[in-house]
Structure formats: structure tokens, C-alpha cells
Design an enzyme around this catalytic site. Structure first.
Site: not given
Length: 501
Positions: A392, A140, A330, A435, A43, A185-186
Site C-alpha cells: 500500500e 484485512h 504513506y 492504494w 471497502q 494486514n498491518e
């Protein structure tokens, strides 16, 4: 930025000299608590075909649909020194970043790319030279496309050895600089989104379960296989680090979990049971094997033979294979029981509908800080209160909206306060990473970004400009008392030296 911070401090000194629950500083957190921000390789870096880098599944995914790509992104590959200087000026103590597997080992296995190796060494040295602690994520979401083409990537057990070999290179080359490693990652979101619903790379799915049209995949089995192999790859990497590097490098290694908080839609007993089941499926899918060595009983009962099983040796390998948990949070979701259940994929196996809480949408997130407190308390109560880093947390805004992002400040202030409450209530949370540091290439909806810094993607130079949230976070990082109200008294667009959009 310094004159603005001085004004912030003076304002807060007058406005909040009395005791107020809305006001805190980093000094209220335990000694050693880390505040940082985050980026990811795909990203941020760009330069997708430069200096030996080969495609990842993320490249393939974004090029298969209309819209912007990550080919240039923020051009961090060329602008990393400028960006590290911005981080230093902000007062950032730590940066979460990732290593691009197809930049370091372009074919997924075999020779190391010397130019990729040099880039990451330069980047890590630049960070540490400025006093910024790197927290490195090994994976990621950017699997080398070569491994996807050869054997299907995460749905084949060959990925375990290839990932461990990639990690070995990273530990060997960067381990004297990096003390905090996150393996994957996740994994729960990657398995669900990439192998069941199909809205994430590598876009595996099958009808009738998929959200998109996929050319390959099996939504009934692949999500479970992919996550199983991710856990085994993580555990293999953890064993390697402990046996070969930990004593010499004195670092720590963990894995992340994407963690919605979940609450019943109604007060009915069915919705309450569905919420407990959803937590076991979504959170326990990752956390249960790490802490107890096996999947939750409810998953084994419902999924049956489609859920891979751990051998005794694998169970021992996965259990306690982490020094910390990384939490990605989030928002909060409502959970309701599905009266007409069907088994067949992860979503339907869970037998619960998930909907946004309140007025939240995918890109407009309500401020619900109690949800993060709920996640941290749940981990404390159900998984032995391990060390946790929030890796994040942030709020998107329309990329073309004002630099005066007071809504993001309101969100960050509330959620950091929630972390403080959790720490005071006994959670072993040791760090918070906002994040993201700057607007990044966001593939799910490129019109909504999370950055403290605006990036002008229409400008070949990718000019960076600070938002109000950057000034607010910098004030916190530098020890000022902060409040959500301070954002209403700042306007970066009217501040000398800062460009408006």
C-alpha cells in the site's frame, strides 16, 4: 483511454528526450518487478447481507457511529467484471485483494458458504483470464463478528486454530490460481488502533489511554496479546502452507507491517534515542519476531510481564515464517522524547510522541519519498534484506475535488522513483502496489479517498470515472517514460468520453 496514452507518450518524447532524473519508465526496474494496485473486500464489495455473508467486526464498528457504511461500498460484488475490465484496460499487472472471512465461512468456523466460494472463484478466474496476477490478503481487518462475540477474537488463542482453518480453505480452493498470499494486514496498526486507542474495530480500549469511549478492553495488555496471537496465527498458517500446499502450488506467503518512517523532532540525543526506541516498538514489534524469533529487548524491558513471551517451539515457528514482507507506507513522522513518561499502554510504553512531519495531516500528506527509502534501507540493514512488496502506498484527496488529481500524480511519481532508488541501492523490493485502484469506503474519514478511479457513491450504479492519476499510472504500466510534469498537461474533465464530477 488509448488516445490519451498516445498523447502522453508523444508529449514525453518531445519534452524529455534528454537525460533527466525526474523521468523513468517501468523498464528501469528489474525484470519481473510487479506493478499493481489494491482493494479490500469490505471497502469494495458491499453486499454485506447477500448470499449468506454474515457481519464482521468492521460492519459492527461502522454501524455504531453516524455516517456512511460499507453496506454497498463500490458494489464490487456485482460489478467485478466491469472493474476487472478497467484494470485490464489500464494495463494492471497485479491486483492486491482480500477474502472476506465472514463471506466465505460466515460463522468464522464450520461450513463453507457455497455462494461466497463461487464469487471468489469467479473473481480470481476473471483476473487471471485478463492476465492480472492476484495477490491475496487473507485477513484485512474483517473478523467474523461471531468469533468476536464468542471469545473476543484476537485476544484469545482459539483464534489461531480458527484462522488457520480459514486459511486452509482458501489454499485448498484458490491455491491453484493464487501464488502470492499475505496472511494478516498491518497487525501493528490493528493491535494499536483496535486494542489500545480504540479508533479501529473491534474498538477495545480503556481509560486513560483511549482516543474514544469503549465499552470493553484493556489498553495495557490487549494490544500485546492481540498482536502476539496474530503472529502465532500467521506462523501456524505459514507452517500449514509449507507442509501441505507449497510444493504442489508453488506459491509464496508473507505478512504486512504498517511502516511509518520516523525521524527525530530535534537533533537532541534524547530525541534520537526516542526515535530508535519508536522504531523498535512500532516496526520491531512485528519484524523482530519474524526474523529473530523474539521481541526487541527494549520492548521486553519496558513492557515486562504485560508482553507475552514465545515458548521455544513458538519462537522457532514464528522465526523465518515468511517468504516476503509486505510494507504499507504513506508518510513520515517526527519523534520526540517524552520527559514525563508513564507506562501502561503501547503508546506510553514507547515513551515517545509521534507528530506529523512538515505540513502533513491525517488526510493531507506531504510528498516525502525519502521516508519510503528510509523504511526500505532500515529493513535491508536491520532485518537481513528480505524480499519486500510495497502493498500500500498512496495519497488521499477530497472525494469531492477535481478528477484532475495532479497532487496524487506528484506523490506517486516521487514514491515510485524512491522505490527505484532503493532497488538500485540493493533493496530486494520486488513489487509496488498503489492504494487504491478506485475510491473505496474509507471508514476513518469517508470524505478522503485514494482511488485512481472516482466512484460516485450517490449514484445507485456507482459509476466509475478515471482521474488524471489513472491515465498517468496506465502510461507507466504500458511502458511510457513518465514524469510528474505530465499531469499538468492533462485534464480528464476536458477529455472526450470522460465524465467530470
Amino acid at each position: 483511454m488509448e488516445p490519451i496514452l498516445f498523447l502522453i507518450t508523444i508529449f514525453l518524447g518531445f519534452a524529455f528526450s534528454g537525460k533527466c532524473s525526474d523521468v523513468y519508465s517501468r523498464n528501469d526496474f528489474p525484470e519481473g518487478f510487479v506493478f499493481g494496485s489494491g482493494i479490500s473486500a469490505f471497502q469494495w464489495e458491499g453486499a454485506v447481507d447477500e448470499d449468506g455473508r454474515m457481519p464482521s467486526i468492521w460492519d459492527t464498528y461502522v454501524h455504531s457511529q453516524a455516517g456512511p457504511t460499507g453496506d454497498v461500498a463500490c458494489d464490487g460484488y456485482h460489478k467485478y467484471k466491469e472493474d476487472v475490465r478497467l484494470m485490464y484496460d489500464m494495463g494492471l499487472g497485479a491486483l492486491r485483494l482480500s477474502i472476506s472471512w465472514p463471506r466465505l465461512i460466515p460463522s468464522g468456523r464450520g461450513p463453507v458458504n457455497p455462494k461466497g466460494l463461487r464469487f471468489y472463484k469467479n473473481l480470481l478466474n476473471e483476473l487471471t483470464r485478463h492476465g492480472i496476477e492476484p495477490h491475496v490478503t487473507l485477513y484485512h481487518d474483517d473478523l467474523p463478528q461471531a468469533l468476536e462475540d464468542e471469545y473476543g477474537g484476537w485476544i484469545d488463542r482459539r483464534i489461531i486454530d480458527d484462522f488457520t482453518a480459514f486459511a486452509d480453505v482458501c489454499f485448498r480452493e484458490f491455491g491453484n490460481t493464487v501464488k502470492f498470499w499475505t496472511t494478516i494486514n498491518e497487525p501493528n496498526m490493528l493491535a494499536w488502533g483496535g486494542y489500545d486507542l480504540g479508533f479501529m474495530p473491534p474498538k477495545h480500549c480503556s481509560p486513560p489511554y483511549a482516543m474514544v469511549k469503549c465499552s470493553r478492553g484493556n489498553s495495557s495488555t490487549e494490544p500485546y496479546i492481540a498482536l502476539h496471537n496474530m503472529l502465532l496465527a500467521h506462523a501456524s498458517t505459514s507452517r500449514l502452507y509449507k507442509q501441505k500446499y507449497k510444493d504442489k502450488q508453488n506459491g509464496s506467503l508473507g505478512i504486512t507491517c504498517y511502516a511509518y518512517w520516523m525521524v527525530p523532532l530535534t537533533s537532541s540525543g534524547e530525541d534520537e534515542i526516542a526515535t530508535r526506541r519508536a522504531k523498535d516498538f512500532y516496526l520491531g514489534w512485528v519484524l523482530h519476531p519474524l526474523v529473530f524469533g523474539d521481541y526487541p529487548d527494549v520492548m521486553k524491558r519496558i513492557v515486562g510481564k504485560r508482553l507475552p513471551s514465545f515458548s521455544d517451539e513458538e519462537s522457532d515457528l514464528v522465526k523465518d515464517s515468511f517468504d516476503f514482507l509486505g510494507i504499507i507506507h504513506y508518510t513520515t513522522m517526527n519523534i520526540a522524547h517524552l520527559s514525563t513518561s508513564r507506562q501502561g499502554d503501547f503508546t506510553s510504553d514507547m515513551n515517545a510522541s509521534m507528530s506529523n512531519f512538515g505540513k502533513s495531516t491525517f488526510v493531507t500528506i506531504d510528498v516525502l519519498p525519502w521516508g519510503l527509502e528510509g523504511v526500505l534501507e532500515y529493513i535491508k540493514q536491520n532485518y537481513g534484506n528480505p524480499p519486500v512488496y510495497i502493498l500500500e502506498n498512496g495519497r488521499p484527496t477530497n472525494h469531492h475535488s477535481s478528477l484532475n488529481d495532479v497532487g496524487r500524480v506528484e506523490y506517486l511519481h516521487a514514491y515510485i522513483a524512491a522505490v527505484l532508488n532503493s532497488v538500485r541501492n540493493g533493496s530486494q523490493t520486488r513489487g509496488y502496489f498503489q492504494w487504491s485502484f478506485m475510491d473505496l469506503y474509507e471508514f476513518l474519514n469517508y470524505n478522503y479517498t485514494y482511488g485512481l478511479y472516482y466512484v460516485n457513491f450517490s449514484d445507485p450504479e456507482r459509476k466509475r470515472s478515471p482521474k488524471t492519476s489513472a491515465l498517468w499510472y496506465s502510461a507507466l504500466l504500458k511502458g511510457s517514460m513518465v514524469s510528474s510534469q505530465v499531469a499538468k498537461n492533462l485534464s480528464v474533465s476536458s477529455s472526450p468520453g470522460y465524465a467530470s464530477q
